[in-house]
Scaffold this motif. Structure first.
Motif, PDB file in Angstrom:
ATOM      1  N   PRO A 152       0.804  -1.231   0.000  1.00 50.96           N
ATOM      2  CA  PRO A 152       0.000   0.000   0.000  1.00 50.96           C
ATOM      3  C   PRO A 152       0.833   1.275   0.000  1.00 50.96           C
ATOM      4  O   PRO A 152       0.498   2.235  -0.699  1.00 50.96           O
ATOM      5  CB  PRO A 152      -0.836  -0.121   1.276  1.00 50.96           C
ATOM      6  N   ILE A 153       1.931   1.310   0.765  1.00 48.49           N
ATOM      7  CA  ILE A 153       2.721   2.541   0.859  1.00 48.49           C
ATOM      8  C   ILE A 153       3.361   2.859  -0.485  1.00 48.49           C
ATOM      9  O   ILE A 153       3.267   3.992  -0.995  1.00 48.49           O
ATOM     10  CB  ILE A 153       3.784   2.416   1.957  1.00 48.49           C
ATOM     11  N   ASP A 154       4.041   1.867  -1.070  1.00 42.64           N
ATOM     12  CA  ASP A 154       4.687   2.102  -2.368  1.00 42.64           C
ATOM     13  C   ASP A 154       3.666   2.444  -3.446  1.00 42.64           C
ATOM     14  O   ASP A 154       3.916   3.309  -4.297  1.00 42.64           O
ATOM     15  CB  ASP A 154       5.490   0.864  -2.775  1.00 42.64           C
ATOM     16  N   ALA A 155       2.511   1.764  -3.435  1.00 39.85           N
ATOM     17  CA  ALA A 155       1.490   2.036  -4.457  1.00 39.85           C
ATOM     18  C   ALA A 155       0.999   3.476  -4.362  1.00 39.85           C
ATOM     19  O   ALA A 155       0.885   4.173  -5.375  1.00 39.85           O
ATOM     20  CB  ALA A 155       0.334   1.061  -4.301  1.00 39.85           C
ATOM     21  N   LEU A 156       0.736   3.921  -3.149  1.00 38.30           N
ATOM     22  CA  LEU A 156       0.254   5.294  -2.976  1.00 38.30           C
ATOM     23  C   LEU A 156       1.317   6.317  -3.360  1.00 38.30           C
ATOM     24  O   LEU A 156       1.027   7.323  -4.011  1.00 38.30           O
ATOM     25  CB  LEU A 156      -0.204   5.509  -1.539  1.00 38.30           C
ATOM     26  N   LEU A 157       2.561   6.074  -2.980  1.00 44.98           N
ATOM     27  CA  LEU A 157       3.626   7.037  -3.248  1.00 44.98           C
ATOM     28  C   LEU A 157       4.022   7.076  -4.713  1.00 44.98           C
ATOM     29  O   LEU A 157       4.439   8.115  -5.231  1.00 44.98           O
ATOM     30  CB  LEU A 157       4.844   6.707  -2.381  1.00 44.98           C
ATOM     31  N   LEU A 158       3.902   5.948  -5.408  1.00 45.95           N
ATOM     32  CA  LEU A 158       4.362   5.863  -6.796  1.00 45.95           C
ATOM     33  C   LEU A 158       3.304   6.251  -7.827  1.00 45.95           C
ATOM     34  O   LEU A 158       3.597   6.222  -9.020  1.00 45.95           O
ATOM     35  CB  LEU A 158       4.871   4.452  -7.082  1.00 45.95           C
ATOM     36  N   GLY A 159       2.095   6.620  -7.398  1.00 41.56           N
ATOM     37  CA  GLY A 159       1.129   7.110  -8.393  1.00 41.56           C
ATOM     38  C   GLY A 159      -0.319   6.798  -8.133  1.00 41.56           C
ATOM     39  O   GLY A 159      -1.208   7.386  -8.767  1.00 41.56           O
ATOM     40  N   LEU A 160      -0.640   5.862  -7.234  1.00 47.57           N
ATOM     41  CA  LEU A 160      -2.034   5.520  -6.992  1.00 47.57           C
ATOM     42  C   LEU A 160      -2.809   6.719  -6.423  1.00 47.57           C
ATOM     43  O   LEU A 160      -3.941   6.984  -6.838  1.00 47.57           O
ATOM     44  CB  LEU A 160      -2.120   4.326  -6.044  1.00 47.57           C
ATOM     45  N   LEU A 161      -2.186   7.437  -5.494  1.00 54.73           N
ATOM     46  CA  LEU A 161      -2.858   8.593  -4.904  1.00 54.73           C
ATOM     47  C   LEU A 161      -3.162   9.659  -5.950  1.00 54.73           C
ATOM     48  O   LEU A 161      -4.247  10.256  -5.968  1.00 54.73           O
ATOM     49  CB  LEU A 161      -2.002   9.173  -3.785  1.00 54.73           C
ATOM     50  N   GLY A 162      -2.213   9.899  -6.841  1.00 54.47           N
ATOM     51  CA  GLY A 162      -2.439  10.884  -7.899  1.00 54.47           C
ATOM     52  C   GLY A 162      -3.583  10.487  -8.819  1.00 54.47           C
ATOM     53  O   GLY A 162      -4.392  11.334  -9.223  1.00 54.47           O
ATOM     54  N   SER A 163      -3.703   9.193  -9.144  1.00 56.34           N
ATOM     55  CA  SER A 163      -4.799   8.737 -10.000  1.00 56.34           C
ATOM     56  C   SER A 163      -6.146   8.945  -9.323  1.00 56.34           C
ATOM     57  O   SER A 163      -7.129   9.353  -9.963  1.00 56.34           O
ATOM     58  CB  SER A 163      -4.601   7.258 -10.344  1.00 56.34           C
ATOM     59  N   ILE A 164      -6.212   8.660  -8.028  1.00 52.98           N
ATOM     60  CA  ILE A 164      -7.461   8.883  -7.293  1.00 52.98           C
ATOM     61  C   ILE A 164      -7.838  10.364  -7.322  1.00 52.98           C
ATOM     62  O   ILE A 164      -9.000  10.727  -7.530  1.00 52.98           O
ATOM     63  CB  ILE A 164      -7.314   8.371  -5.846  1.00 52.98           C
ATOM     64  N   VAL A 165      -6.848  11.218  -7.125  1.00 52.75           N
ATOM     65  CA  VAL A 165      -7.106  12.663  -7.131  1.00 52.75           C
ATOM     66  C   VAL A 165      -7.585  13.115  -8.503  1.00 52.75           C
ATOM     67  O   VAL A 165      -8.513  13.929  -8.623  1.00 52.75           O
ATOM     68  CB  VAL A 165      -5.851  13.433  -6.696  1.00 52.75           C
ATOM     69  N   TRP A 166      -6.967  12.608  -9.588  1.00 51.35           N
ATOM     70  CA  TRP A 166      -7.380  12.993 -10.937  1.00 51.35           C
ATOM     71  C   TRP A 166      -8.856  12.671 -11.179  1.00 51.35           C
ATOM     72  O   TRP A 166      -9.609  13.497 -11.680  1.00 51.35           O
ATOM     73  CB  TRP A 166      -6.534  12.261 -11.985  1.00 51.35           C
ATOM     74  N   VAL A 167      -9.256  11.461 -10.827  1.00 58.02           N
ATOM     75  CA  VAL A 167     -10.641  11.047 -11.071  1.00 58.02           C
ATOM     76  C   VAL A 167     -11.601  11.887 -10.224  1.00 58.02           C
ATOM     77  O   VAL A 167     -12.659  12.303 -10.693  1.00 58.02           O
ATOM     78  CB  VAL A 167     -10.805   9.545 -10.783  1.00 58.02           C
ATOM     79  N   ALA A 168     -11.242  12.141  -8.975  1.00 55.71           N
ATOM     80  CA  ALA A 168     -12.101  12.948  -8.112  1.00 55.71           C
ATOM     81  C   ALA A 168     -12.242  14.368  -8.640  1.00 55.71           C
ATOM     82  O   ALA A 168     -13.347  14.935  -8.667  1.00 55.71           O
ATOM     83  CB  ALA A 168     -11.544  12.958  -6.690  1.00 55.71           C
TER      84      ALA A 168
END
Length: 350
Positions: A152-168
């Protein structure tokens, strides 16, 4: 002139091509290069189909208030169901395919994590194409696969969080655009209603001016004479006052029944001593000038031939009859109401 849509499409193509190119820049050997190439190809084809597929014609979409949303010529069109299924398939298969294709040692390398941004861009496009549930389902699939392969940490830091923000952010912007479109549509409706009201008021003011001018022409001389004599009128002037009063009542109660010929016959009937009542109670609404002129001509002929001492002229709500003219004899004759009716004329609609 370059449109906003062209700019956005160009940016979408450039961004997806950049992310896909990152997946091909292998800095370390990969165990399954063909899997990576197939996954990249499937991603690019699906993304560009979601960008370019624009079926026409399409029924406009409205919200619960009946207002047009920002689609069609005013915004992005709704993505077809088959394209949604294809986009979800990519969101499920591509992350695992890339993770397997690059191997365990390179899963956190730039060419092994590009799909975090790539699937985010695809789901952002799906959101803009008005498939919010599909977009969020794709984000959930991306989150599950990326967390399973890299934590979870690596996924969020490497781009997952940014994708969630884009869609929102895309969903919020789309909601704002729809709200602005609804407000604009309501404002346009209010402007049309205001223009119609102003036009109706202008027509009514013009009609009132005409009626006032006609009233002054009819009653002006006798009013002037009344003021000049202090109300001491002779019999002829009293007759003129009564006739003027009746003419003014006609103008107020039944203006659509009147033309110059009808006014002349009403004046003649009053001068021979008849009592005349004119009432417009509806039934002539929507008639054109030619139909009104025909009704007025028949009314003038009826009045010209009448000898009754009391005349009642009324419009009729009946679909067949436009105007009813009733003539009665004097009450001093001692006749019943039925026997006293000596004129009954129904003027039909043209």
């Amino acid at each position: 002139m370059i449109s906003v849509r062209t700019v956005l499409v160009t940016l979408g193509i450039a961004f997806t091509a950049y992310l896909a190119a990152r997946g091909l820049l292998w800095t370390d050997p990969v165990p399954y290069p063909y899997v990576i190439v197939v996954a990249l190809s499937l991603y690019l084809v699906t993304t560009w189909l979601c960008i370019f597929w624009d079926p026409r014609p399409q029924t406009p979409v409205v919200d619960e208030d009946g207002m047009l949303l920002t689609i069609g010529s005013h915004g992005p069109r709704i993505l077809p169901v088959w394209a949604c299924v294809l986009a979800l398939t990519v969101a499920v298969l591509v992350p695992s395919s890339i993770a397997i294709g690059v191997g365990p040692e390179s899963r956190d390398a730039p060419f092994g994590t590009w799909y975090l941004g790539g699937i985010g861009v695809l789901m952002t496009i799906v959101m803009v194409r008005r498939r919010p549930w599909v977009a969020w389902a794709g984000i959930v699939a991306l989150a599950v696969a990326s967390i399973a392969w890299m934590g979870p940490i690596d996924a969020l830091l490497l781009g997952l969080l940014g994708s969630i923000v884009w869609v929102a952010v895309a969903q919020l912007l789309l909601m704002s655009m729809d709200r602005a479109a609804r407000d604009t549509a309501r404002l346009a409706q209010l402007q049309r209603a205001a223009s119609a009201w102003q036009a109706s008021q202008a027509v009514r003011q013009r009609e009132r001016r005409v009626q006032v001018q006609r009233a002054l022409a009819v009653a002006g001389p006798i009013l002037t004479r009344t003021v000049a004599t202090g109300g001491l009128l002779d019999e002829r002037e009293k007759l003129e006052a009564r006739i003027a009063e009746g003419a003014l009542r006609d103008e107020m109660r039944g203006p659509r029944l009147l033309n110059d010929d009808v006014r002349t016959e009403l004046d003649a009937a009053r001068r021979r001593g008849a009592t005349v009542t004119v009432l417009d109670e509806g039934g002539l609404d929507g008639l054109d000038d030619a139909s009104l002129a025909l009704i007025q001509a028949q009314l003038a002929e009826t009045l010209k031939a009448s000898t009754s001492e009391r005349l009642y002229i009324r419009t009729s709500p009946d679909e067949r009859v436009a105007v009813t003219v009733v003539g009665r004899s004097a009450s001093e004759l001692g006749l019943s109401d039925e026997d006293a009716v000596e004129l009954w004329r129904e003027i039909p609609h043209p």
